[in-house]
Motif scaffolding. Structure first.
Motif, PDB file in Angstrom:
ATOM      1  N   ASP A   1       0.781  -1.238   0.000  1.00  0.00           N
ATOM      2  CA  ASP A   1       0.000   0.000   0.000  1.00  0.00           C
ATOM      3  C   ASP A   1       0.814   1.291   0.000  1.00  0.00           C
ATOM      4  OD1 ASP A   1       0.960  -0.348   2.556  1.00  0.00           O
ATOM      5  OD2 ASP A   1      -0.907   0.180   3.558  1.00  0.00           O
ATOM      6  N   MET A   2       2.156   1.206  -0.066  1.00  0.00           N
ATOM      7  CA  MET A   2       3.002   2.411  -0.064  1.00  0.00           C
ATOM      8  C   MET A   2       4.148   2.282  -1.047  1.00  0.00           C
ATOM      9  SD  MET A   2       3.669   3.600   3.804  1.00  0.00           S
ATOM     10  CE  MET A   2       3.501   5.342   3.900  1.00  0.00           C
ATOM     11  N   ALA A   3       4.536   3.447  -1.626  1.00  0.00           N
ATOM     12  CA  ALA A   3       5.689   3.481  -2.526  1.00  0.00           C
ATOM     13  C   ALA A   3       6.286   4.881  -2.474  1.00  0.00           C
ATOM     14  CB  ALA A   3       5.272   3.138  -3.948  1.00  0.00           C
ATOM     15  N   ALA A   4       7.508   4.998  -2.948  1.00  0.00           N
ATOM     16  CA  ALA A   4       8.182   6.299  -3.017  1.00  0.00           C
ATOM     17  C   ALA A   4       8.461   6.628  -4.476  1.00  0.00           C
ATOM     18  CB  ALA A   4       9.487   6.257  -2.235  1.00  0.00           C
ATOM     19  N   GLY A   5       8.598   7.916  -4.763  1.00  0.00           N
ATOM     20  CA  GLY A   5       8.926   8.354  -6.116  1.00  0.00           C
ATOM     21  C   GLY A   5       9.960   9.449  -6.078  1.00  0.00           C
ATOM     22  N   PHE A   6      10.795   9.472  -7.117  1.00  0.00           N
ATOM     23  CA  PHE A   6      11.901  10.415  -7.168  1.00  0.00           C
ATOM     24  C   PHE A   6      12.013  11.008  -8.569  1.00  0.00           C
ATOM     25  CE2 PHE A   6      12.882   6.906  -4.266  1.00  0.00           C
ATOM     26  CZ  PHE A   6      12.928   7.598  -3.065  1.00  0.00           C
ATOM     27  N   LEU A   7      12.432  12.265  -8.645  1.00  0.00           N
ATOM     28  CA  LEU A   7      12.636  12.959  -9.918  1.00  0.00           C
ATOM     29  C   LEU A   7      13.331  14.279  -9.644  1.00  0.00           C
ATOM     30  CD1 LEU A   7      10.250  15.356  -9.885  1.00  0.00           C
ATOM     31  CD2 LEU A   7       8.845  13.444 -10.525  1.00  0.00           C
ATOM     32  N   THR A   8      13.758  14.934 -10.717  1.00  0.00           N
ATOM     33  CA  THR A   8      14.389  16.247 -10.602  1.00  0.00           C
ATOM     34  C   THR A   8      13.652  17.214 -11.524  1.00  0.00           C
ATOM     35  OG1 THR A   8      16.553  15.295 -10.104  1.00  0.00           O
ATOM     36  CG2 THR A   8      16.533  17.559 -10.915  1.00  0.00           C
ATOM     37  N   ILE A   9      13.272  18.363 -10.971  1.00  0.00           N
ATOM     38  CA  ILE A   9      12.639  19.418 -11.761  1.00  0.00           C
ATOM     39  C   ILE A   9      13.682  20.515 -11.944  1.00  0.00           C
ATOM     40  CG2 ILE A   9      10.761  21.094 -11.901  1.00  0.00           C
ATOM     41  CD1 ILE A   9       9.239  19.253  -9.879  1.00  0.00           C
ATOM     42  N   THR A  10      13.989  20.833 -13.195  1.00  0.00           N
ATOM     43  CA  THR A  10      14.972  21.857 -13.526  1.00  0.00           C
ATOM     44  C   THR A  10      14.246  23.076 -14.065  1.00  0.00           C
ATOM     45  OG1 THR A  10      16.624  20.175 -14.018  1.00  0.00           O
ATOM     46  CG2 THR A  10      17.033  22.373 -14.912  1.00  0.00           C
TER      47      THR A  10
ATOM     48  N   GLU B   1       6.574  27.199  -8.114  1.00  0.00           N
ATOM     49  CA  GLU B   1       6.337  26.396  -6.931  1.00  0.00           C
ATOM     50  C   GLU B   1       5.538  25.160  -7.315  1.00  0.00           C
ATOM     51  OE1 GLU B   1       5.041  27.512  -2.388  1.00  0.00           O
ATOM     52  OE2 GLU B   1       4.176  28.657  -4.030  1.00  0.00           O
ATOM     53  N   LEU B   2       6.036  23.993  -6.912  1.00  0.00           N
ATOM     54  CA  LEU B   2       5.306  22.748  -7.091  1.00  0.00           C
ATOM     55  C   LEU B   2       4.272  22.676  -5.977  1.00  0.00           C
ATOM     56  CD1 LEU B   2       4.964  19.933  -8.455  1.00  0.00           C
ATOM     57  CD2 LEU B   2       6.690  19.097  -6.829  1.00  0.00           C
ATOM     58  N   THR B   3       2.985  22.622  -6.348  1.00  0.00           N
ATOM     59  CA  THR B   3       1.926  22.677  -5.337  1.00  0.00           C
ATOM     60  C   THR B   3       1.215  21.346  -5.121  1.00  0.00           C
ATOM     61  OG1 THR B   3       0.357  23.465  -6.998  1.00  0.00           O
ATOM     62  CG2 THR B   3       1.506  25.135  -5.667  1.00  0.00           C
ATOM     63  N   SER B   4       1.268  20.442  -6.109  1.00  0.00           N
ATOM     64  CA  SER B   4       0.663  19.130  -5.883  1.00  0.00           C
ATOM     65  C   SER B   4       1.161  18.126  -6.910  1.00  0.00           C
ATOM     66  CB  SER B   4      -0.869  19.204  -5.935  1.00  0.00           C
ATOM     67  OG  SER B   4      -1.322  19.431  -7.249  1.00  0.00           O
ATOM     68  N   VAL B   5       1.037  16.860  -6.536  1.00  0.00           N
ATOM     69  CA  VAL B   5       1.359  15.746  -7.415  1.00  0.00           C
ATOM     70  C   VAL B   5       0.194  14.770  -7.299  1.00  0.00           C
ATOM     71  CG1 VAL B   5       2.999  13.913  -7.940  1.00  0.00           C
ATOM     72  CG2 VAL B   5       3.826  16.071  -6.977  1.00  0.00           C
TER      73      VAL B   5
ATOM     74  N   LYS C   1       1.072  13.580 -12.404  1.00  0.00           N
ATOM     75  CA  LYS C   1       0.822  14.929 -12.903  1.00  0.00           C
ATOM     76  C   LYS C   1       1.323  15.911 -11.859  1.00  0.00           C
ATOM     77  CE  LYS C   1      -2.944  18.031 -14.165  1.00  0.00           C
ATOM     78  NZ  LYS C   1      -4.410  18.135 -14.259  1.00  0.00           N
ATOM     79  N   LEU C   2       2.252  16.785 -12.274  1.00  0.00           N
ATOM     80  CA  LEU C   2       2.822  17.801 -11.401  1.00  0.00           C
ATOM     81  C   LEU C   2       2.099  19.118 -11.663  1.00  0.00           C
ATOM     82  CD1 LEU C   2       6.598  17.020 -12.106  1.00  0.00           C
ATOM     83  CD2 LEU C   2       5.128  15.997 -10.377  1.00  0.00           C
ATOM     84  N   THR C   3       1.640  19.784 -10.606  1.00  0.00           N
ATOM     85  CA  THR C   3       0.925  21.046 -10.736  1.00  0.00           C
ATOM     86  C   THR C   3       1.748  22.148 -10.071  1.00  0.00           C
ATOM     87  OG1 THR C   3      -1.170  19.860 -10.689  1.00  0.00           O
ATOM     88  CG2 THR C   3      -1.262  22.228 -10.296  1.00  0.00           C
ATOM     89  N   PHE C   4       1.854  23.283 -10.762  1.00  0.00           N
ATOM     90  CA  PHE C   4       2.684  24.406 -10.318  1.00  0.00           C
ATOM     91  C   PHE C   4       1.833  25.664 -10.141  1.00  0.00           C
ATOM     92  CE2 PHE C   4       5.103  21.472 -12.891  1.00  0.00           C
ATOM     93  CZ  PHE C   4       6.209  21.223 -12.094  1.00  0.00           C
ATOM     94  N   THR C   5       2.344  26.625  -9.386  1.00  0.00           N
ATOM     95  CA  THR C   5       1.648  27.889  -9.169  1.00  0.00           C
ATOM     96  C   THR C   5       1.531  28.691 -10.452  1.00  0.00           C
ATOM     97  OG1 THR C   5       2.466  27.983  -6.899  1.00  0.00           O
ATOM     98  CG2 THR C   5       1.682  30.037  -7.835  1.00  0.00           C
ATOM     99  N   GLU C   6       2.607  28.802 -11.218  1.00  0.00           N
ATOM    100  CA  GLU C   6       2.635  29.657 -12.403  1.00  0.00           C
ATOM    101  C   GLU C   6       2.611  28.897 -13.718  1.00  0.00           C
ATOM    102  OE1 GLU C   6       2.415  32.962 -12.213  1.00  0.00           O
ATOM    103  OE2 GLU C   6       2.463  32.905 -10.024  1.00  0.00           O
ATOM    104  N   SER C   7       3.369  27.835 -13.813  1.00  0.00           N
ATOM    105  CA  SER C   7       3.489  27.080 -15.066  1.00  0.00           C
ATOM    106  C   SER C   7       2.330  26.115 -15.219  1.00  0.00           C
ATOM    107  CB  SER C   7       4.799  26.294 -15.076  1.00  0.00           C
ATOM    108  OG  SER C   7       5.888  27.167 -14.910  1.00  0.00           O
TER     109      SER C   7
END
Length: 161
Positions: free
Chosen positions: A56-65, A73-77, A135-141
């Motif tokens: 029931d659990m997992a981790a995720g990793f990535l780099t935002i450039t 600002e990353l506000t939600s995933v 899906k990554l959601t940002f404040t401006e982009s």
């Protein structure tokens, strides 16, 4: 006489153009210039999820450039796999975060032992070789959709294993 009339006409034309460009630059240096020239330019690299060891659990990793001249600002995933929360890790203590800043000309890293994504209440347990869509959601982009490959549970990006 013809020369004396041409000079004032050229001068008047030059002044009119100078006046127009002055007006344009005045309006351009206001709030409009910042929104066009100073934008974030985001991209995502090195996404992966180690194959979960629990059901029931997992981790995720990535780099935002961010190659842009403004931060964001990353506000939600979100993911169809389950609920996703963002966490920071400092001094061995993990804390859930509601957002992460991405500086202009900088990067935000989610890596093992540091900031990470936590997938909870998994709808199914992904296996090595599959991909998970986030899906990554940002404040401006605008939002970014990322395909996150599932790697072995012991995968280490520095060694590739």
């Amino acid at each position: 006489m013809r020369r004396s009339l041409l000079a004032p006409a050229v001068l008047a034309g030059a002044l009119a153009l100078a006046g127009c460009s002055g007006t344009d630059s005045d309006s351009g240096s206001g709030s409009g210039a910042g929104s066009g020239a100073g934008k974030a330019d985001l991209s995502v690299g090195s996404p992966y999820m180690p194959e979960p060891v629990s059901a029931d659990m997992a981790a995720g990793f990535l780099t935002i450039t961010n190659k842009g001249a403004a931060g964001d600002e990353l506000t939600s995933v979100t993911s169809d796999l389950g609920q996703v929360t963002m966490h920071s890790t400092a001094g061995g203590a993990m804390a859930e975060k509601s957002s992460f800043a991405i500086p202009a000309h900088g990067r935000l890293e989610f890596r093992s032992g540091g900031n990470h994504l936590m997938f909870e209440k998994l709808k199914h347990r992904p296996k090595q070789g599959q991909t998970v869509t986030v899906k990554l959601t940002f404040t401006e982009s605008g939002p970014l959709t990322v395909e996150m490959p599932v790697k072995s549970a012991t995968y280490n990006p520095s060694t590739g294993h």
